[in-house]
Design a protein around this motif. Structure first.
Motif, mmCIF file in Angstrom:
data_model
loop_
_atom_site.group_PDB
_atom_site.id
_atom_site.type_symbol
_atom_site.label_atom_id
_atom_site.label_comp_id
_atom_site.label_asym_id
_atom_site.label_seq_id
_atom_site.Cartn_x
_atom_site.Cartn_y
_atom_site.Cartn_z
ATOM 1 N N SER A 107 1.019 -1.500 0.307
ATOM 2 C CA SER A 107 -0.020 -0.112 -0.285
ATOM 3 C C SER A 107 0.506 1.121 0.167
ATOM 4 O O SER A 107 2.201 1.528 0.389
ATOM 5 N N ALA A 108 0.076 2.022 -0.129
ATOM 6 C CA ALA A 108 1.062 3.767 0.489
ATOM 7 C C ALA A 108 1.412 3.822 1.172
ATOM 8 O O ALA A 108 3.063 4.221 1.839
ATOM 9 N N GLU A 109 0.915 3.608 2.695
ATOM 10 C CA GLU A 109 1.512 3.157 3.570
ATOM 11 C C GLU A 109 2.831 2.372 4.118
ATOM 12 O O GLU A 109 4.150 2.706 4.622
ATOM 13 N N THR A 110 2.911 1.418 3.242
ATOM 14 C CA THR A 110 4.231 0.563 3.485
ATOM 15 C C THR A 110 5.171 0.799 2.224
ATOM 16 O O THR A 110 5.789 -0.593 1.467
ATOM 17 N N SER A 111 5.023 1.950 1.230
ATOM 18 C CA SER A 111 6.220 2.045 -0.016
ATOM 19 C C SER A 111 5.839 1.375 -1.041
ATOM 20 O O SER A 111 6.815 1.433 -1.500
ATOM 21 N N GLN A 112 4.785 1.016 -1.246
ATOM 22 C CA GLN A 112 4.728 -0.514 -2.147
ATOM 23 C C GLN A 112 5.081 -1.885 -1.826
ATOM 24 O O GLN A 112 5.149 -2.313 -3.279
ATOM 25 N N ASP A 142 8.598 12.481 11.862
ATOM 26 C CA ASP A 142 9.631 11.565 12.373
ATOM 27 C C ASP A 142 10.143 10.124 12.114
ATOM 28 O O ASP A 142 11.107 9.643 12.258
ATOM 29 N N PHE A 143 8.903 9.696 11.357
ATOM 30 C CA PHE A 143 8.936 8.334 11.251
ATOM 31 C C PHE A 143 8.214 8.105 10.031
ATOM 32 O O PHE A 143 7.674 8.402 9.254
ATOM 33 N N THR A 144 8.448 6.788 9.400
ATOM 34 C CA THR A 144 8.308 6.574 8.084
ATOM 35 C C THR A 144 6.575 6.375 8.352
ATOM 36 O O THR A 144 6.363 5.920 9.343
ATOM 37 N N PRO A 145 5.689 5.825 7.503
ATOM 38 C CA PRO A 145 4.297 6.330 7.351
ATOM 39 C C PRO A 145 3.993 4.332 7.876
ATOM 40 O O PRO A 145 3.425 3.604 8.585
ATOM 41 N N CYS A 146 5.480 3.388 7.452
ATOM 42 C CA CYS A 146 5.130 1.681 7.571
ATOM 43 C C CYS A 146 5.316 2.013 9.082
ATOM 44 O O CYS A 146 4.789 1.110 9.098
#
Length: 97
Positions: A29-34, A76-80
């Motif tokens: 998904s977009a949140e996991t960078s595909q 400060d964090f990645t979406p994942c």
């Protein structure tokens, strides 16, 4: 395979080994960078040793402190990471301790 890669990377990057518990697999998904992402848990008394070639720095924070930090400063964090922490805090996997 996810499980073999998780064990290998945990040993290489943090010098930790043990019985990993697979908690959940997230679809791309977009949140996991595909990327398809799997969340694991390892319970150990051994302190991690950060591989300086892989990890610049690390620290220890309670789950509640991490959740508050993400709420204050999500960039400060990645979406994942945010996705995984939210899932963990809402799951039956976390006992609240």
């Amino acid at each position: 395979a996810y499980d073999a890669a998780a064990e290998r990377e945990l040993a290489e990057e943090l010098s930790l080994a043990g019985e990993l518990e697979r908690l959940h697999k997230f679809p791309a998904s977009a949140e996991t960078s595909q990327e398809h992402t799997v969340l694991y848990r390892l319970v150990t008394d051994r302190p991690p040793r950060f591989d300086p070639e892989e990890i610049e720095s690390g620290g220890f924070h309670s789950l509640a402190a991490l959740a508050a930090w993400i709420e204050r400063s999500p960039d400060d964090f990645t979406p994942c990471f945010g996705l995984l922490l939210r899932w963990y805090l809402q799951s039956d996997s976390w006992d609240g301790a």
